[in-house]
Design an enzyme around this catalytic site. Structure first.
Site, PDB file in Angstrom:
ATOM      1  N   SER A 183      13.580  -5.716 -15.912  1.00 24.60           N
ATOM      2  CA  SER A 183      12.554  -6.502 -16.591  1.00 24.60           C
ATOM      3  C   SER A 183      12.831  -6.704 -18.077  1.00 24.60           C
ATOM      4  CB  SER A 183      11.195  -5.845 -16.404  1.00 24.60           C
ATOM      5  OG  SER A 183      11.225  -4.523 -16.867  1.00 24.60           O
ATOM      6  N   HIS A 211      10.346  -8.397 -10.076  1.00 20.27           N
ATOM      7  CA  HIS A 211      10.628  -9.554 -10.936  1.00 20.27           C
ATOM      8  C   HIS A 211      11.468 -10.605 -10.218  1.00 20.27           C
ATOM      9  CE1 HIS A 211       8.897  -8.789 -14.868  1.00 20.27           C
ATOM     10  NE2 HIS A 211       9.161  -7.508 -14.689  1.00 20.27           N
ATOM     11  N   LYS A 242       3.035 -10.791  -9.797  1.00 15.94           N
ATOM     12  CA  LYS A 242       3.884 -11.606 -10.675  1.00 15.94           C
ATOM     13  C   LYS A 242       3.984 -13.027 -10.099  1.00 15.94           C
ATOM     14  CE  LYS A 242       6.087  -7.888 -13.123  1.00 15.94           C
ATOM     15  NZ  LYS A 242       6.257  -6.519 -12.612  1.00 15.94           N
TER      16      LYS A 242
HETATM   17  C1  LIG Z   1       5.718  -5.134 -12.685  1.00 13.66           C
HETATM   18  C2  LIG Z   1       6.574  -4.150 -12.004  1.00 13.66           C
HETATM   19  C3  LIG Z   1       6.018  -3.116 -11.258  1.00 13.66           C
HETATM   20  C4  LIG Z   1       4.543  -2.874 -11.204  1.00 13.66           C
HETATM   21  O1  LIG Z   1       3.922  -3.795 -10.389  1.00 13.66           O
HETATM   22  P1  LIG Z   1       2.325  -3.754 -10.272  1.00 13.66           P
HETATM   23  O2  LIG Z   1       2.063  -4.408  -8.976  1.00 13.66           O
HETATM   24  O3  LIG Z   1       1.791  -4.483 -11.442  1.00 13.66           O
HETATM   25  O4  LIG Z   1       1.945  -2.313 -10.282  1.00 13.66           O
HETATM   26  C5  LIG Z   1       6.868  -2.271 -10.584  1.00 13.66           C
HETATM   27  N1  LIG Z   1       8.207  -2.411 -10.658  1.00 13.66           N
HETATM   28  C6  LIG Z   1       8.767  -3.387 -11.377  1.00 13.66           C
HETATM   29  C7  LIG Z   1      10.252  -3.508 -11.435  1.00 13.66           C
HETATM   30  C8  LIG Z   1       7.972  -4.277 -12.089  1.00 13.66           C
HETATM   31  O5  LIG Z   1       8.532  -5.214 -12.822  1.00 13.66           O
END
Ligand SMILES: *Cc1c(COP(=O)(O)O)cnc(C)c1O
Length: 395
Positions: A183, A211, A242
């Site tokens: 990320s 992501h 996301k």
């Molecule tokens: C955003 C993200 C998470 C967390 O996801 P949520 O559903 O918001 O808890 C976990 N792992 C990665 C790699 C992320 O980018």
């Protein structure tokens, strides 16, 4: 006692502010879109949401969520195994399984929960988890919660990964855990190499594709599709928060027996509430839209390519990559924060990322592109970067 801790915390917070490490929250007074309204009343262009496909405020998703809520109610007031499993939970699990091309899927309130609960039920003291150093905090926490031996390799260093595999060869089970898209740098995991090594040393592979799910790969299925590695990934964890509408929720997907055992033993699944119907309905609709057309996936990728190209031409240092995450490197913490503030005054909403989210001395502005951005908005952002970049002597 309590006085001591508040005093100590106040000092630490002051220290954080002085070092440019303090994160304040900007308040938005409109829905999540490419253009948003902030609390001062100004409209700004948003370049820091994980809204890759522009679905966060999509009318069809809102309508589906509303209809699902009307039909199934607001909440479940239960965990899944007591009285919290609706027909639509099973439907979403099946649809996600089809989308990710796996046997079965387990829903969680968030991907953070999926990662927290994926290792402990499967890997005991006689097992090993081998983890990329830059994995998401929730993968790291998941590893911490389990008794398996821990190995860590420097980010994407395949020689080190192989060394870890050699060292852990006597363990009963081994799993390599990696983000699919990292990320902070926006780079892809070296999945073909990782899968080859896993095969050679008889290890499992877990990819957190948060992501990636929705827009990486020709039809947006994620990094396995991008690399043509269907069937080679044992476990995928991902988020619905996301690309897939951006509300919340997550899942773990993979082989039948693994998912079945997680359903029995994964603590955030067993001891946390069932996903709300509206979110189930919205996520189902997001998947349906993705299966109908690849227009949005193509648009976000085109936008990212264009933005990268123009920013490099302007003289900025951009971390190389091929995703919709484009990190503009500033290195210096206070300067990254100042740049973000000045960009906001130019009508561009971006955030400076500093320690501890990224290593010290690696501060940056992480720009995230969306299918919702049009060409004019991209050009506006690029012009603002050039103006502010010159002012701060970054370019
Ligand atoms: C955003 C993200 C998470 C967390 O996801 P949520 O559903 O918001 O808890 C976990 N792992 C990665 C790699 C992320 O980018």
């Amino acid at each position: 006692m309590s006085k001591n801790i508040t005093e100590e915390l106040r000092e630490q917070l002051e220290e954080q502010k002085k070092d440019g490490l303090y994160k304040s929250e900007r308040v938005i007074v409109s829905p999540q879109e490419s253009e948003i309204k902030i609390s001062s009343g100004e409209k700004v262009l948003n370049f820091c949401a994980n809204n890759y496909l522009g679905l966060s405020n999509h009318p069809a998703i809102i309508e589906a969520a509303q209809e699902t809520m009307n039909r199934w109610g607001y909440g479940l007031s239960s965990v899944r195994f007591i009285c919290g499993t609706l027909e639509i939970h099973k439907e979403l699990e099946q649809k996600v399984s089809e989308f990710l091309r796996v046997d079965d899927t387990l829903l969680y309130a968030a991907c953070f929960d999926a990662n927290s609960g994926v290792f402990e039920p499967l890997f005991g003291e006689e097992s090993a988890i081998i983890s990329d150093q830059l994995n998401h905090a929730s993968v790291i926490d998941g590893v911490r919660l389990c008794k398996a031996k821990r190995y860590r390799y420097r980010h994407s260093e395949m020689d080190e990964l192989e060394e870890c595999l050699k060292q852990s060869q006597s363990e009963k089970h081994r799993i390599i855990a990696t983000d699919g898209v990292f990320s902070m740098d926006g780079d892809l995991a070296k999945l073909p190499e990782i899968c080859d090594l896993a095969e050679k040393y008889d290890a499992l592979v877990l990819v957190d594709d948060s992501h990636a799910t929705g827009y990486i790969g020709k039809t947006g299925r994620g990094t396995f599709e991008h690399f043509g590695l269907e069937g080679k990934i044992d476990l995928i964890t991902t988020t619905f928060g996301k690309s897939l509408g951006g509300a919340m929720g997550g899942c773990t997907a993979g082989r039948k027996e693994i998912i079945e055992m997680l359903r029995q033993k994964s603590r955030p699944y067993l001891f946390s509430n069932s996903l709300a119907p509206a979110i189930v309905g919205g996520t189902l609709k997001a998947l349906e839209l993705l299966l109908q057309s690849t227009e949005l996936q193509e648009k976000v990728m085109d936008n990212a390519k264009y933005f990268r190209k123009k920013m490099i031409e302007a003289g900025f240092t951009i971390v190389p990559g091929e995703t919709a995450i484009v990190p503009v490197m500033l290195y210096d913490e206070p300067r990254a924060m100042e740049m973000a503030d000045l960009m906001l005054r130019e009508g561009i909403y971006v955030i400076g990322f500093v320690y501890p989210v990224v290593p010290r001395g690696k501060a940056r502005i992480r720009v995230q592109l969306s299918a919702a951005h049009d060409k004019e908005q991209l050009d506006q952002a690029i012009s603002a970067f050039i103006k502010v970049g010159k002012k701060l002597a970054v370019i």
